[in-house]
Design a protein around this motif. Structure first.
Motif, PDB file in Angstrom:
ATOM      1  N   ALA A  83      63.424  37.673  11.244  1.00  0.00           N
ATOM      2  CA  ALA A  83      64.353  38.302  10.303  1.00  0.00           C
ATOM      3  C   ALA A  83      64.298  39.825  10.425  1.00  0.00           C
ATOM      4  O   ALA A  83      65.328  40.505  10.336  1.00  0.00           O
ATOM      5  CB  ALA A  83      64.031  37.877   8.876  1.00  0.00           C
ATOM      6  N   ALA A  84      63.099  40.368  10.636  1.00  0.00           N
ATOM      7  CA  ALA A  84      62.931  41.814  10.765  1.00  0.00           C
ATOM      8  C   ALA A  84      63.665  42.341  11.990  1.00  0.00           C
ATOM      9  O   ALA A  84      64.368  43.358  11.934  1.00  0.00           O
ATOM     10  CB  ALA A  84      61.446  42.163  10.850  1.00  0.00           C
ATOM     11  N   LYS A  85      63.517  41.622  13.104  1.00  0.00           N
ATOM     12  CA  LYS A  85      64.200  42.050  14.337  1.00  0.00           C
ATOM     13  C   LYS A  85      65.715  41.906  14.203  1.00  0.00           C
ATOM     14  O   LYS A  85      66.477  42.719  14.729  1.00  0.00           O
ATOM     15  CB  LYS A  85      63.685  41.227  15.514  1.00  0.00           C
ATOM     16  N   LEU A  86      66.135  40.883  13.468  1.00  0.00           N
ATOM     17  CA  LEU A  86      67.569  40.665  13.283  1.00  0.00           C
ATOM     18  C   LEU A  86      68.185  41.773  12.432  1.00  0.00           C
ATOM     19  O   LEU A  86      69.271  42.285  12.757  1.00  0.00           O
ATOM     20  CB  LEU A  86      67.809  39.305  12.612  1.00  0.00           C
ATOM     21  N   ILE A  87      67.511  42.166  11.349  1.00  0.00           N
ATOM     22  CA  ILE A  87      68.079  43.207  10.491  1.00  0.00           C
ATOM     23  C   ILE A  87      68.126  44.547  11.220  1.00  0.00           C
ATOM     24  O   ILE A  87      69.070  45.327  11.050  1.00  0.00           O
ATOM     25  CB  ILE A  87      67.281  43.342   9.156  1.00  0.00           C
ATOM     26  N   GLY A 118      74.642  43.004   2.282  1.00  0.00           N
ATOM     27  CA  GLY A 118      74.374  41.568   2.301  1.00  0.00           C
ATOM     28  C   GLY A 118      73.197  41.235   3.198  1.00  0.00           C
ATOM     29  O   GLY A 118      72.324  40.430   2.841  1.00  0.00           O
ATOM     30  N   PHE A 119      73.130  41.887   4.366  1.00  0.00           N
ATOM     31  CA  PHE A 119      72.036  41.647   5.305  1.00  0.00           C
ATOM     32  C   PHE A 119      70.696  42.062   4.711  1.00  0.00           C
ATOM     33  O   PHE A 119      69.715  41.316   4.766  1.00  0.00           O
ATOM     34  CB  PHE A 119      72.263  42.434   6.611  1.00  0.00           C
ATOM     35  N   ILE A 120      70.665  43.268   4.131  1.00  0.00           N
ATOM     36  CA  ILE A 120      69.393  43.806   3.650  1.00  0.00           C
ATOM     37  C   ILE A 120      68.913  43.086   2.393  1.00  0.00           C
ATOM     38  O   ILE A 120      67.719  42.900   2.181  1.00  0.00           O
ATOM     39  CB  ILE A 120      69.490  45.336   3.417  1.00  0.00           C
ATOM     40  N   GLU A 121      69.838  42.630   1.552  1.00  0.00           N
ATOM     41  CA  GLU A 121      69.444  41.876   0.362  1.00  0.00           C
ATOM     42  C   GLU A 121      68.818  40.539   0.754  1.00  0.00           C
ATOM     43  O   GLU A 121      67.831  40.096   0.151  1.00  0.00           O
ATOM     44  CB  GLU A 121      70.654  41.660  -0.549  1.00  0.00           C
ATOM     45  N   THR A 122      69.384  39.894   1.787  1.00  0.00           N
ATOM     46  CA  THR A 122      68.827  38.626   2.275  1.00  0.00           C
ATOM     47  C   THR A 122      67.431  38.843   2.853  1.00  0.00           C
ATOM     48  O   THR A 122      66.495  38.084   2.588  1.00  0.00           O
ATOM     49  CB  THR A 122      69.745  38.023   3.355  1.00  0.00           C
ATOM     50  N   PHE A 123      67.280  39.906   3.640  1.00  0.00           N
ATOM     51  CA  PHE A 123      65.985  40.206   4.245  1.00  0.00           C
ATOM     52  C   PHE A 123      64.956  40.577   3.179  1.00  0.00           C
ATOM     53  O   PHE A 123      63.797  40.133   3.229  1.00  0.00           O
ATOM     54  CB  PHE A 123      66.120  41.352   5.248  1.00  0.00           C
ATOM     55  N   ASP A 124      65.360  41.380   2.209  1.00  0.00           N
ATOM     56  CA  ASP A 124      64.471  41.800   1.132  1.00  0.00           C
ATOM     57  C   ASP A 124      63.944  40.580   0.365  1.00  0.00           C
ATOM     58  O   ASP A 124      62.754  40.469   0.055  1.00  0.00           O
ATOM     59  CB  ASP A 124      65.230  42.739   0.192  1.00  0.00           C
ATOM     60  N   LYS A 125      64.846  39.648   0.081  1.00  0.00           N
ATOM     61  CA  LYS A 125      64.462  38.442  -0.645  1.00  0.00           C
ATOM     62  C   LYS A 125      63.482  37.607   0.174  1.00  0.00           C
ATOM     63  O   LYS A 125      62.480  37.100  -0.337  1.00  0.00           O
ATOM     64  CB  LYS A 125      65.710  37.618  -0.957  1.00  0.00           C
ATOM     65  N   TRP A 140      56.049  47.839   5.231  1.00  0.00           N
ATOM     66  CA  TRP A 140      57.041  48.163   6.270  1.00  0.00           C
ATOM     67  C   TRP A 140      58.433  47.669   5.855  1.00  0.00           C
ATOM     68  O   TRP A 140      59.425  48.390   6.004  1.00  0.00           O
ATOM     69  CB  TRP A 140      56.628  47.504   7.590  1.00  0.00           C
ATOM     70  N   ALA A 141      58.481  46.446   5.319  1.00  0.00           N
ATOM     71  CA  ALA A 141      59.758  45.871   4.894  1.00  0.00           C
ATOM     72  C   ALA A 141      60.373  46.692   3.758  1.00  0.00           C
ATOM     73  O   ALA A 141      61.583  46.934   3.728  1.00  0.00           O
ATOM     74  CB  ALA A 141      59.557  44.422   4.455  1.00  0.00           C
ATOM     75  N   GLU A 142      59.539  47.135   2.818  1.00  0.00           N
ATOM     76  CA  GLU A 142      60.035  47.937   1.695  1.00  0.00           C
ATOM     77  C   GLU A 142      60.605  49.271   2.185  1.00  0.00           C
ATOM     78  O   GLU A 142      61.630  49.742   1.696  1.00  0.00           O
ATOM     79  CB  GLU A 142      58.909  48.181   0.690  1.00  0.00           C
ATOM     80  N   GLU A 143      59.929  49.869   3.172  1.00  0.00           N
ATOM     81  CA  GLU A 143      60.410  51.132   3.726  1.00  0.00           C
ATOM     82  C   GLU A 143      61.747  50.934   4.445  1.00  0.00           C
ATOM     83  O   GLU A 143      62.665  51.744   4.297  1.00  0.00           O
ATOM     84  CB  GLU A 143      59.373  51.704   4.701  1.00  0.00           C
ATOM     85  N   LEU A 144      61.852  49.863   5.215  1.00  0.00           N
ATOM     86  CA  LEU A 144      63.100  49.590   5.941  1.00  0.00           C
ATOM     87  C   LEU A 144      64.250  49.358   4.961  1.00  0.00           C
ATOM     88  O   LEU A 144      65.347  49.913   5.123  1.00  0.00           O
ATOM     89  CB  LEU A 144      62.935  48.369   6.852  1.00  0.00           C
ATOM     90  N   CYS A 145      64.007  48.543   3.950  1.00  0.00           N
ATOM     91  CA  CYS A 145      65.041  48.283   2.944  1.00  0.00           C
ATOM     92  C   CYS A 145      65.433  49.582   2.248  1.00  0.00           C
ATOM     93  O   CYS A 145      66.624  49.834   2.012  1.00  0.00           O
ATOM     94  CB  CYS A 145      64.543  47.267   1.912  1.00  0.00           C
ATOM     95  N   GLY A 146      64.447  50.404   1.942  1.00  0.00           N
ATOM     96  CA  GLY A 146      64.722  51.689   1.298  1.00  0.00           C
ATOM     97  C   GLY A 146      65.571  52.592   2.175  1.00  0.00           C
ATOM     98  O   GLY A 146      66.479  53.266   1.697  1.00  0.00           O
ATOM     99  N   ASP A 147      65.271  52.602   3.481  1.00  0.00           N
ATOM    100  CA  ASP A 147      66.058  53.414   4.418  1.00  0.00           C
ATOM    101  C   ASP A 147      67.531  53.017   4.372  1.00  0.00           C
ATOM    102  O   ASP A 147      68.418  53.873   4.334  1.00  0.00           O
ATOM    103  CB  ASP A 147      65.555  53.222   5.853  1.00  0.00           C
ATOM    104  N   ILE A 148      67.788  51.719   4.386  1.00  0.00           N
ATOM    105  CA  ILE A 148      69.171  51.243   4.463  1.00  0.00           C
ATOM    106  C   ILE A 148      69.875  51.388   3.121  1.00  0.00           C
ATOM    107  O   ILE A 148      71.051  51.792   3.063  1.00  0.00           O
ATOM    108  CB  ILE A 148      69.204  49.789   4.974  1.00  0.00           C
ATOM    109  N   TYR A 149      69.186  51.089   2.024  1.00  0.00           N
ATOM    110  CA  TYR A 149      69.787  51.304   0.700  1.00  0.00           C
ATOM    111  C   TYR A 149      70.146  52.780   0.520  1.00  0.00           C
ATOM    112  O   TYR A 149      71.210  53.117  -0.006  1.00  0.00           O
ATOM    113  CB  TYR A 149      68.833  50.870  -0.410  1.00  0.00           C
TER     114      TYR A 149
END
Length: 245
Positions: A83-87, A118-125, A140-149
């Protein structure tokens, strides 16, 4: 990353109703006299959108390197890694699409940015549901989600910019919205919802007749557009993005 950006990412912004910037600072002085820089609104927006795209591209590259480094030190569930590589790939695809447009400041670029939500919300969940996910991967996931948000939020604000002239008066890129008519329509919507529930709207013909009775001359098409703006959260913006490319 700066502390300012981190503080913005502490909470996920309500993107559709983000703040509207009143103006951009443009102060240039020649021989001690202020010169108002004459740049079109589309050029301004393109410059800012391009800047934010490059910023996100740089951050995605850094996140990719960090993920490889983490994998060399500890393991994580395959579902999470896939999922990380996909996002990362999806975000890269979106930024490339935005850069590939004739104008990165055109309205379709806003839709491109929003498509990441939609992509980042799915990954975050998914990341939050991984009970065996090591803490370093979670961070790492929180930082990535934060970057995109953060990126989408900045694009949203950029599309809400209304420049001002030398007298401080709004200078919209296209015809300003009918604020008086919108106020009356919003009152009709609120009255309707009080009896019919949230998310409902009065019929177009009924709203048209009611507004006409108050001296508001708008077409049913305009009322339909207002309804759409309420649904997407842009109803109270001073101007609306043009729909054509």
């Amino acid at each position: 990353m700066s502390n300012d950006k981190t503080s913005e990412k502490d909470k996920k912004p309500q993107l559709a109703c983000g703040p509207v910037l009143a103006s951009l600072p443009r102060k240039i002085y020649i021989d001690g006299k202020e010169l108002i820089e004459q740049i079109s609104d589309d050029e301004d927006r393109s410059t800012f959108v391009h800047k934010f795209i490059l910023q996100l591209t740089s951050e995605l590259s850094a996140r990719d390197v960090e993920l490889e480094s983490l994998q060399g030190k500890s393991s994580a569930p395959e579902e999470f890694l896939d999922a990380a590589k996909l996002i990362l790939a999806q975000a890269d695809e979106v930024t490339n699409a935005m850069l590939g447009r004739k104008s990165v400041g055109a309205p379709p670029s806003l839709s491109d940015a929003r498509s990441l939500l939609g992509f980042i919300e799915t990954f975050d969940k998914l990341a939050n549901q991984q009970v065996e996910l090591p803490s370093e991967y979670q961070a790492w996931a929180e930082e990535l989600c934060g970057d995109i948000y953060h990126f989408v939020h900045q694009i949203e604000m950029t599309y809400g910019i209304v420049n001002t002239d030398k007298n401080g008066m709004p200078k919209p890129p296209n015809r300003p919205t009918d604020l008086a008519g919108k106020k009356c329509y919003w009152e009709l919507v609120e009255e309707h919802r009080a009896s019919n529930g949230e998310g409902t709207f009065p019929k177009l013909k009924f709203a048209h007749e009611k507004l006409a009775a108050q001296g508001i001359k708008v077409t049913t098409k305009t009322i339909g557009n207002w309804r759409g703006q309420i649904q997407e959260g842009t109803f109270f913006h001073f101007v609306q993005s043009k729909k054509r490319k």
